[in-house]
Write a protein that holds these residues in place. Structure first.
Motif, mmCIF file in Angstrom:
data_model
loop_
_atom_site.group_PDB
_atom_site.id
_atom_site.type_symbol
_atom_site.label_atom_id
_atom_site.label_comp_id
_atom_site.label_asym_id
_atom_site.label_seq_id
_atom_site.Cartn_x
_atom_site.Cartn_y
_atom_site.Cartn_z
ATOM 1 N N MET A 168 0.826 -1.201 0.000
ATOM 2 C CA MET A 168 0.000 0.000 0.000
ATOM 3 C C MET A 168 0.867 1.260 0.000
ATOM 4 S SD MET A 168 -3.000 -1.261 2.583
ATOM 5 C CE MET A 168 -1.912 -1.994 3.788
ATOM 6 N N ILE A 203 -3.859 -5.661 6.513
ATOM 7 C CA ILE A 203 -4.379 -5.782 5.145
ATOM 8 C C ILE A 203 -5.819 -6.272 5.184
ATOM 9 C CG2 ILE A 203 -4.167 -7.058 2.968
ATOM 10 C CD1 ILE A 203 -1.069 -7.020 3.501
ATOM 11 N N GLN A 228 -8.155 -3.513 6.287
ATOM 12 C CA GLN A 228 -8.361 -2.524 5.227
ATOM 13 C C GLN A 228 -9.361 -3.043 4.188
ATOM 14 O OE1 GLN A 228 -7.058 0.738 4.832
ATOM 15 N NE2 GLN A 228 -6.666 0.378 6.998
ATOM 16 N N ALA A 229 -9.260 -4.315 3.856
ATOM 17 C CA ALA A 229 -10.204 -4.909 2.901
ATOM 18 C C ALA A 229 -11.597 -5.019 3.523
ATOM 19 C CB ALA A 229 -9.707 -6.283 2.450
ATOM 20 N N HIS A 239 -11.527 -0.340 2.233
ATOM 21 C CA HIS A 239 -10.495 0.596 1.793
ATOM 22 C C HIS A 239 -9.640 -0.029 0.697
ATOM 23 C CE1 HIS A 239 -11.491 3.369 4.990
ATOM 24 N NE2 HIS A 239 -11.395 2.378 5.862
ATOM 25 N N LEU A 240 -9.682 -1.362 0.610
ATOM 26 C CA LEU A 240 -9.001 -2.116 -0.426
ATOM 27 C C LEU A 240 -9.995 -3.080 -1.051
ATOM 28 C CD1 LEU A 240 -5.695 -3.274 1.349
ATOM 29 C CD2 LEU A 240 -5.906 -1.481 -0.360
ATOM 30 N N GLN A 273 -6.815 -5.956 -4.528
ATOM 31 C CA GLN A 273 -5.745 -5.142 -3.930
ATOM 32 C C GLN A 273 -5.199 -5.799 -2.657
ATOM 33 O OE1 GLN A 273 -8.127 -1.572 -3.605
ATOM 34 N NE2 GLN A 273 -6.830 -0.505 -5.107
ATOM 35 N N ALA A 274 -6.092 -6.384 -1.868
ATOM 36 C CA ALA A 274 -5.656 -7.055 -0.639
ATOM 37 C C ALA A 274 -4.772 -8.255 -0.964
ATOM 38 C CB ALA A 274 -6.867 -7.484 0.185
ATOM 39 N N ALA A 291 -1.414 -6.960 -2.031
ATOM 40 C CA ALA A 291 -0.665 -6.489 -0.861
ATOM 41 C C ALA A 291 -0.107 -7.664 -0.066
ATOM 42 C CB ALA A 291 -1.555 -5.618 0.024
#
Length: 89
Positions: A2, A38, A41-42, A46-47, A51-52, A55
């Protein structure tokens, strides 16, 4: 991984240190805590799922170059970090 403000500078500094022969150390709990961050955030949207996963793959590559160490201070910090992270989220 990120992107955050200062990420590029941090990567540059770390890359230079490794090229100069530095041994990177990390607390033994860093991998699990990073994966947890991570996931959170997912979970909080936020992800994206993609994206997760990216990451997490990046994290796996990073962790291969680190040397996990545990000291009594690390164990104490781990307990504090878990409490602070849980309180913050």
């Amino acid at each position: 991984m990120m992107q955050e403000q200062g990420s590029d500078e941090a990567r540059h500094t770390i890359r230079e240190a490794v090229e100069d022969g530095a041994i990177l150390r990390t607390p033994t709990y860093a991998h699990a805590e990073s994966l947890n961050a991570i996931w959170k955030q997912a979970h909080q949207k936020h992800l994206t799922h993609k994206q997760a996963l990216e990451a997490a793959r990046d994290l796996e590559k990073i962790m291969r170059d680190l040397n996990p160490t545990e000291t009594s201070a690390d164990a104490h910090e781990a307990r504090l970090a878990v409490a602070v992270l849980d309180a913050a989220l």
